[in-house]
Design a protein around this motif. Sequence first.
Motif: not given
Length: 462
Positions: A170-193
């Motif tokens: 909502k924040i980025f769409n309101k300002r027409n910003m270019f962005y991409a959403v992907t999976e969390n780089v750390m979905p769990k504590l100390n766990s990389l993705n």
Amino acid sequence: MKAYLLIDFGSTYTKLTAVDIENEEILASAKAVTTIEDNIMVGFNHAYNNLKKSINTDKIDFVRKLACSSAAGGLKMIAVGLVPELTAEAAKRAALGAGARVIKTYSYELTEDEIHEIKNMNIDMILLAGGTDGGNKECIIKNAEILADNDFNIPIVVAGNKVAVSEIRKIFNKRNMFYAVTENVMPKLNSLNVEPAREEIRKIFMSKIIEAKGLKNAESFINGILMPTPAAVLKAAEYLSQGSDAEEGIGELIIVDIGGATTDVHSIASGEPSKPGVNLRGLEEPFAKRTVEGDLGMRYSALSLWEAAGTRKVRKYMKNKEINIEEGCRYRHNNIMMVPETENEIDFEEAMAKTAVDLAMERHCGYVEPNYSPMGMVYSQYGKDLMEIKYVIGTGGVIVHSKNPKEILEAGSFSTENIESLKPRHPKYMIDKDYILSSMGLLASELPDMAVRIMKKYLKLI
């Protein structure tokens, strides 16, 4: 004859490699100074003319022309996370693995001073992370608002707490910003993705950054600029280590690349403790890990190398102990096109290279920390244990042109002077004499079996 033309638009040189795909041979390679300021194809054409001097290109059908690029400084990014040693570090590792040069990492809420600093950095992309899935979401949302309020007109990759994503959209769409959403780089504590973020960064590099770098001029001639050059090297390392569908890999390895501005280290290894009784601590390490040491270089970063190492460490590797270390590094910093010719100049050059390898490997490899407990001495491991790595592969001008490349690479091995470091103990050493690693990363994107076979054929034991 059918062949692939593999191109690396480098920050200094544009390098071409012609590969005979019928006989799986490297036909020739050539290079020329990159001309990013004017038209990148000018430098390419110079390199192509140099290639013609080695092979008759009129009899070659280049069925594919693939490229990678680190021109105009490569892909420059910042990473923003929550806790410095957790999500901020995870974001940095994702960006590095995508082939980016991470200018700086920020944590917690961005301040006005930090926003001012970022605006003056001339970066290409922002990686916005923060919070495990279901954890803290206020910080990443607040940072999204701050970035939106300051009208950052560059791509933003969102790879943080999934609970915060809808609000960030909502924040980025309101300002027409270019962005991409992907999976969390750390979905769990100390766990990389990190892989989803790496892939998203690569896609944006191909679609957006290429145009901004003036590389559009090349698109009519080539089939595509697939990735940043460091990402191509990392891809080559992964295939060489693990193999492809039909070809066996050679096992766990490290690649050390010494350049004028940085020393890059890539490791393809699990990094699990090699000795019993050692417990892993800290953030999970990626199997394919890349680190970039921006203060360890042979020209642009020569002074910072001296500052990081100190006079005594550099002198340790020199035959002539009387040479002034600071003056030698300052001269190279001020004369980036210098080519060593005398015995003393070559000695100094190789001492710098050994120092760069020593420090870069120290930073890349993990370490163990002894602790006393009621049960006696226990050991905690932080980072990757690379003591039993099978191969260390060297690339970069100072290694390729050295008469003693093995000695340079051995400077990064385990030493009793620092018994807590988990550097390699008894690896075999190889050299990328023909600079094929980035081109093989490109080839592997379409012909992985062939890329593995060619690397096993052309990378030489030393």
